[in-house]
Design a protein around this motif. Sequence first.
Motif, PDB file in Angstrom:
ATOM      1  N   PHE A 166     -25.270  58.946  -3.909  1.00 21.71           N
ATOM      2  CA  PHE A 166     -25.865  60.134  -4.989  1.00 21.71           C
ATOM      3  C   PHE A 166     -24.827  61.192  -4.576  1.00 21.71           C
ATOM      4  O   PHE A 166     -24.334  61.409  -3.290  1.00 21.71           O
ATOM      5  CB  PHE A 166     -27.060  60.723  -4.600  1.00 21.71           C
ATOM      6  N   HIS A 167     -24.219  61.970  -5.678  1.00 17.82           N
ATOM      7  CA  HIS A 167     -23.280  62.977  -5.476  1.00 17.82           C
ATOM      8  C   HIS A 167     -23.721  64.132  -4.716  1.00 17.82           C
ATOM      9  O   HIS A 167     -22.857  65.178  -4.526  1.00 17.82           O
ATOM     10  CB  HIS A 167     -22.763  63.464  -6.827  1.00 17.82           C
ATOM     11  N   ARG A 168     -24.834  64.448  -4.314  1.00 22.37           N
ATOM     12  CA  ARG A 168     -25.159  65.600  -3.666  1.00 22.37           C
ATOM     13  C   ARG A 168     -24.598  65.710  -2.183  1.00 22.37           C
ATOM     14  O   ARG A 168     -25.265  66.537  -1.450  1.00 22.37           O
ATOM     15  CB  ARG A 168     -26.794  65.749  -3.624  1.00 22.37           C
ATOM     16  N   GLY A 169     -24.009  64.874  -1.750  1.00 18.20           N
ATOM     17  CA  GLY A 169     -23.255  64.858  -0.188  1.00 18.20           C
ATOM     18  C   GLY A 169     -22.975  63.487   0.322  1.00 18.20           C
ATOM     19  O   GLY A 169     -23.107  62.634  -0.381  1.00 18.20           O
ATOM     20  N   GLU A 170     -22.407  63.851   1.328  1.00 19.84           N
ATOM     21  CA  GLU A 170     -21.920  62.677   2.057  1.00 19.84           C
ATOM     22  C   GLU A 170     -23.342  61.772   2.479  1.00 19.84           C
ATOM     23  O   GLU A 170     -24.367  62.414   3.092  1.00 19.84           O
ATOM     24  CB  GLU A 170     -21.001  63.041   3.338  1.00 19.84           C
ATOM     25  N   LYS A 171     -23.322  60.511   2.697  1.00 22.53           N
ATOM     26  CA  LYS A 171     -24.407  59.578   3.307  1.00 22.53           C
ATOM     27  C   LYS A 171     -25.803  60.004   2.525  1.00 22.53           C
ATOM     28  O   LYS A 171     -26.603  60.089   3.152  1.00 22.53           O
ATOM     29  CB  LYS A 171     -24.472  60.163   4.681  1.00 22.53           C
ATOM     30  N   VAL A 172     -25.531  60.212   1.132  1.00 22.57           N
ATOM     31  CA  VAL A 172     -26.838  60.662   0.107  1.00 22.57           C
ATOM     32  C   VAL A 172     -27.081  59.230  -0.729  1.00 22.57           C
ATOM     33  O   VAL A 172     -25.891  58.841  -1.207  1.00 22.57           O
ATOM     34  CB  VAL A 172     -26.615  61.959  -0.344  1.00 22.57           C
ATOM     35  N   VAL A 173     -28.282  59.134  -0.837  1.00 27.19           N
ATOM     36  CA  VAL A 173     -28.449  58.031  -1.913  1.00 27.19           C
ATOM     37  C   VAL A 173     -29.794  58.657  -2.856  1.00 27.19           C
ATOM     38  O   VAL A 173     -30.530  59.869  -2.603  1.00 27.19           O
ATOM     39  CB  VAL A 173     -29.187  56.688  -1.240  1.00 27.19           C
ATOM     40  N   GLU A 174     -29.948  58.198  -3.865  1.00 32.30           N
ATOM     41  CA  GLU A 174     -30.920  58.327  -4.865  1.00 32.30           C
ATOM     42  C   GLU A 174     -31.796  57.226  -4.979  1.00 32.30           C
ATOM     43  O   GLU A 174     -31.115  56.050  -5.403  1.00 32.30           O
ATOM     44  CB  GLU A 174     -30.270  58.846  -6.268  1.00 32.30           C
ATOM     45  N   ILE A 175     -33.042  57.089  -4.803  1.00 36.51           N
ATOM     46  CA  ILE A 175     -33.916  56.200  -5.334  1.00 36.51           C
ATOM     47  C   ILE A 175     -34.160  56.128  -6.573  1.00 36.51           C
ATOM     48  O   ILE A 175     -34.589  57.187  -7.034  1.00 36.51           O
ATOM     49  CB  ILE A 175     -35.161  56.212  -4.399  1.00 36.51           C
ATOM     50  N   ARG A 176     -34.112  55.110  -7.312  1.00 36.04           N
ATOM     51  CA  ARG A 176     -34.150  54.782  -8.807  1.00 36.04           C
ATOM     52  C   ARG A 176     -34.982  53.761  -9.183  1.00 36.04           C
ATOM     53  O   ARG A 176     -35.134  52.652  -8.612  1.00 36.04           O
ATOM     54  CB  ARG A 176     -32.787  54.707  -9.351  1.00 36.04           C
ATOM     55  N   LYS A 177     -35.404  53.784 -10.445  1.00 35.21           N
ATOM     56  CA  LYS A 177     -36.216  52.783 -10.967  1.00 35.21           C
ATOM     57  C   LYS A 177     -37.036  52.041 -10.045  1.00 35.21           C
ATOM     58  O   LYS A 177     -37.489  50.845 -10.109  1.00 35.21           O
ATOM     59  CB  LYS A 177     -35.262  51.734 -11.651  1.00 35.21           C
ATOM     60  N   MET A 178     -38.153  52.600  -9.557  1.00 35.71           N
ATOM     61  CA  MET A 178     -39.334  52.260  -8.904  1.00 35.71           C
ATOM     62  C   MET A 178     -40.325  52.175  -9.593  1.00 35.71           C
ATOM     63  O   MET A 178     -41.130  53.341  -9.849  1.00 35.71           O
ATOM     64  CB  MET A 178     -39.580  53.121  -7.728  1.00 35.71           C
TER      65      MET A 178
END
Length: 159
Positions: free
Chosen positions: A77-89
């Motif tokens: 995810f673009h909000r920083g380094e080493k960042v993810v977004e959980i999606r489609k749960m």
Amino acid sequence: MQAIYKDFLIRDWQTGDRDPVAEVIGSVLAEYGLDWEPVGADRDVLEVENYYLVTGGEFWVIESQGQIVGTAGYYPFHRGEKVVEIRKMYLLPQARRLGLGRFLLQELEKAIAARNFQQIWIETASVLVEAIELYESSGYQPATGVETARCDRIYVKNL
């Protein structure tokens, strides 16, 4: 990924899953009065390879008796380094209220941590009450900066 939870198989997405996964997600969205957006918020479901697999994320499907009953994924995810977004749960009604959602979230967090990501974001909609309860009881904190039109809540958790 391959895991078993009760009678459910959690496995990595395969090319042949594209249409059934889209049907599951579309069904859950409709159940809550939300629109399926194939050229918007749901484009990632139709292009799993580009959004998840080549970016360092993962996309999982959940099966019960050979039928896909749920999905879960994450990508950087673009909000920083080493960042993810959980999606489609998303889980179909027959896969809910069995602890599967909590198990999935914990497995996602383990997989994300194993890839050395340090922060997780999740966008959701207020109508998804069960999801909000899960996120809040799992240590996710309300944040600001919702980017998806059908969502009105965003949460963040540091690992």
